[in-house]
Scaffold this motif. Structure first.
Motif, short mmCIF file in Angstrom:
data_model
loop_
_atom_site.label_atom_id
_atom_site.label_comp_id
_atom_site.label_asym_id
_atom_site.label_seq_id
_atom_site.Cartn_x
_atom_site.Cartn_y
_atom_site.Cartn_z
N ASP A 1 -7.58 3.51 -10.34
CA ASP A 1 -8.22 4.73 -9.84
C ASP A 1 -7.24 5.68 -9.14
O ASP A 1 -7.53 6.85 -8.95
N LYS A 2 -6.07 5.15 -8.75
CA LYS A 2 -5.06 6.01 -8.10
C LYS A 2 -4.27 6.81 -9.14
O LYS A 2 -3.44 7.63 -8.78
N ASP B 1 -9.81 -1.80 -10.78
CA ASP B 1 -10.46 -0.61 -10.23
C ASP B 1 -9.57 0.13 -9.23
O ASP B 1 -9.19 1.27 -9.44
N TYR B 2 -9.22 -0.58 -8.15
CA TYR B 2 -8.55 0.09 -7.04
C TYR B 2 -7.21 0.74 -7.48
O TYR B 2 -7.00 1.93 -7.25
N VAL B 3 -6.35 -0.02 -8.13
CA VAL B 3 -5.05 0.54 -8.54
C VAL B 3 -5.22 1.60 -9.64
O VAL B 3 -4.77 2.74 -9.48
N ASN C 1 0.89 4.16 -2.84
CA ASN C 1 0.73 5.57 -2.50
C ASN C 1 1.90 6.39 -3.07
O ASN C 1 1.69 7.43 -3.71
N TRP D 1 -11.18 -6.49 -8.75
CA TRP D 1 -11.38 -5.18 -8.13
C TRP D 1 -10.02 -4.47 -7.90
O TRP D 1 -9.85 -3.29 -8.21
N THR D 2 -9.04 -5.24 -7.38
CA THR D 2 -7.75 -4.61 -7.08
C THR D 2 -7.07 -4.11 -8.36
O THR D 2 -6.64 -2.95 -8.44
N LYS D 3 -6.97 -5.01 -9.35
CA LYS D 3 -6.19 -4.70 -10.55
C LYS D 3 -6.91 -3.77 -11.51
O LYS D 3 -6.28 -3.00 -12.23
N LEU E 1 0.83 -1.22 0.00
CA LEU E 1 0.00 0.00 0.00
C LEU E 1 0.86 1.26 0.00
O LEU E 1 0.54 2.25 -0.64
N THR F 1 -11.65 -10.43 -6.08
CA THR F 1 -10.65 -9.60 -5.40
C THR F 1 -9.60 -9.13 -6.41
O THR F 1 -9.23 -7.95 -6.44
#
Ligand code: BGC
Length: 393
Positions: A237-238, A233-235, A183, A229-231, A179, A226
């Motif tokens: 989106d950063k 969307d989550y990443v 960041n 979503w991680t690969k 994480l 999982t």
């Protein structure tokens, strides 16, 4: 049937210094890959730039590449090395003279040893060090660059470096570190974006690693969701401060319940009677779905920054190009603002933690003499790129 692509479409191939140049002082130098090859001289692209530029210029109107950070900058915030700049600038100039659009990737998996010594991407100052590098790179090369990709596939880098432990620094299941890296990398991306934009008004984007994650059992559903979503969307989106969204796509990973790949669970695809290359399940239609998903999500121009096939069977590579371009064309017909396609890869090269025997090139490279020899797929791709259409029967 003729599948014509939009006017001005970018057709190119893609490489990284880590995989084609003799290694600088970075964290992959000396790596022993799965097939026992050692990452050291690779295909010595840095010693054969003139010859390679001719090949690259024949394969479309664009080229995506990343210079070696460790050769350009020898210490934290150091000035870039003049001789190294000149070498890259000559090479880039040759390609520009041939009308090639250059997409410059600032970071493709490798970090200079000095960067590792100060804590690499988990260190807070990593973003500032990358900002400094980006600023210097923008002023040294910006006049020759048509588009920028700040960081190659942050999601894959973090997963393989800090969760599954395949890449340097080979950490496993370090969620907190992962994480932190995410960041720092997204901060670094934003800072690099601003530094480049301050000097040159050229498109700056990111590349996201995408795959089709497919649940094939009850527990597999949790794992696939999982991963999805991680690969997907989550990443991504950063990394929203972009002029274009880049994505790479290679195939499908079924979850039964764990992930199935030809590398980690060999033989299963054959048992199931499902097509695959030497790494992943073959699933070209997934590219269309991915493009549509990213179009709906971001409403920005999209570029396929990488797509390819790991095989020694060149007919399979040709079929893969056809099927994936058909999928890309279907996506355009559905309204996706797709601006370009970069094939991975120009040359057979050092496939990361797997080694030299995992081949993706349109151009073959003799492992002893390093002689380059275009395969049938190179000619096939060259013609599509020249015509700006694909003819399918
Ligand atoms: C990476 C390349 C790699 C390719 C094939 C991409 O995710 O950016 O460095 O060689 O996949 O595995």
């Amino acid at each position: 049937m003729k599948l014509t692509f939009p006017e001005g479409f970018l057709w190119g191939t893609s490489t990284s210094a880590l995989q084609i140049e003799s290694a600088g002082n970075h964290d992959w130098r000396g790596l022993k890959a799965k097939d026992s090859s050692i990452l050291y001289k690779n295909i010595e692209h840095d010693l054969r730039r003139n010859e390679d530029a001719e090949i690259i210029a024949s394969l479309g109107n664009a080229y995506r590449f990343s210079p070696d950070w460790s050769k350009l900058q020898r210490e934290p915030k150091g000035e870039l090395e003049t001789k190294v700049i000149d070498g890259y600038r000559n090479f880039m100039g040759t390609l520009k003279d041939r009308g090639i659009h250059l997409m410059f990737v600032l970071h493709h998996f490798a970090n200079p040893d000095w960067f590792v010594n100060v804590g690499s991407w988990t260190a807070e100052e990593s973003a500032e060090l990358f900002r400094d590098y980006s600023k210097k790179v923008a002023s040294a090369f910006g006049d020759l660059v048509d588009s920028w990709n700040t960081i190659n596939e942050p999601g894959l880098y973090i997963d393989y470096g800090y969760l599954s432990g395949n890449f340097p620094p080979y950490k496993k299941a370090r969620l907190i570190s992962a994480l932190k890296v995410l960041n720092n990398m997204s901060t670094a991306h934003n800072l690099a974006y601003d530094e480049i934009k301050e000097k040159y008004d050229r498109p700056v984007g990111i590349s996201n690693d995408t795959m089709n994650f497919h649940a094939e059992s009850l527990l597999g559903k949790i794992l696939a969701r999982t991963a999805d979503w991680t690969k997907l969307d989550y990443v991504p989106d950063k990394f929203k401060k972009v002029d274009f969204v880049g994505l790479s796509y290679y195939g499908r990973i079924p979850f039964r319940p764990g992930p199935i790949t030809e590398v980690n669970t060999p033989g299963i695809f054959d048992e199931l009677g499902r097509p695959h290359d030497n790494i992943w399940e073959y699933y070209p239609e997934g590219l269309r779905d991915m493009l549509i998903r990213f179009e709906k999500k971001y409403r920005k121009p999209i570029i396929i920054t990488e797509n390819g096939c790991c095989t020694d069977d060149d007919d399979q590579r040709i079929q893969s190009i056809k099927d994936h371009l058909k999928a890309a064309h279907d996506a355009i017909k559905s309204g996706v603002n797709l601006k370009g396609y970069f094939h991975w890869s120009t040359f057979d090269n050092f496939e990361l933690h797997l080694g030299l025997s995992y081949r993706f090139g349109l151009v073959g490279v003799d492992s002893k003499t390093l002689e380059r020899k275009p395969k049938g797929s190179a000619l096939f791709y060259e013609i599509i790129a020249k015509n700006n259409f694909l003819e399918i029967i």
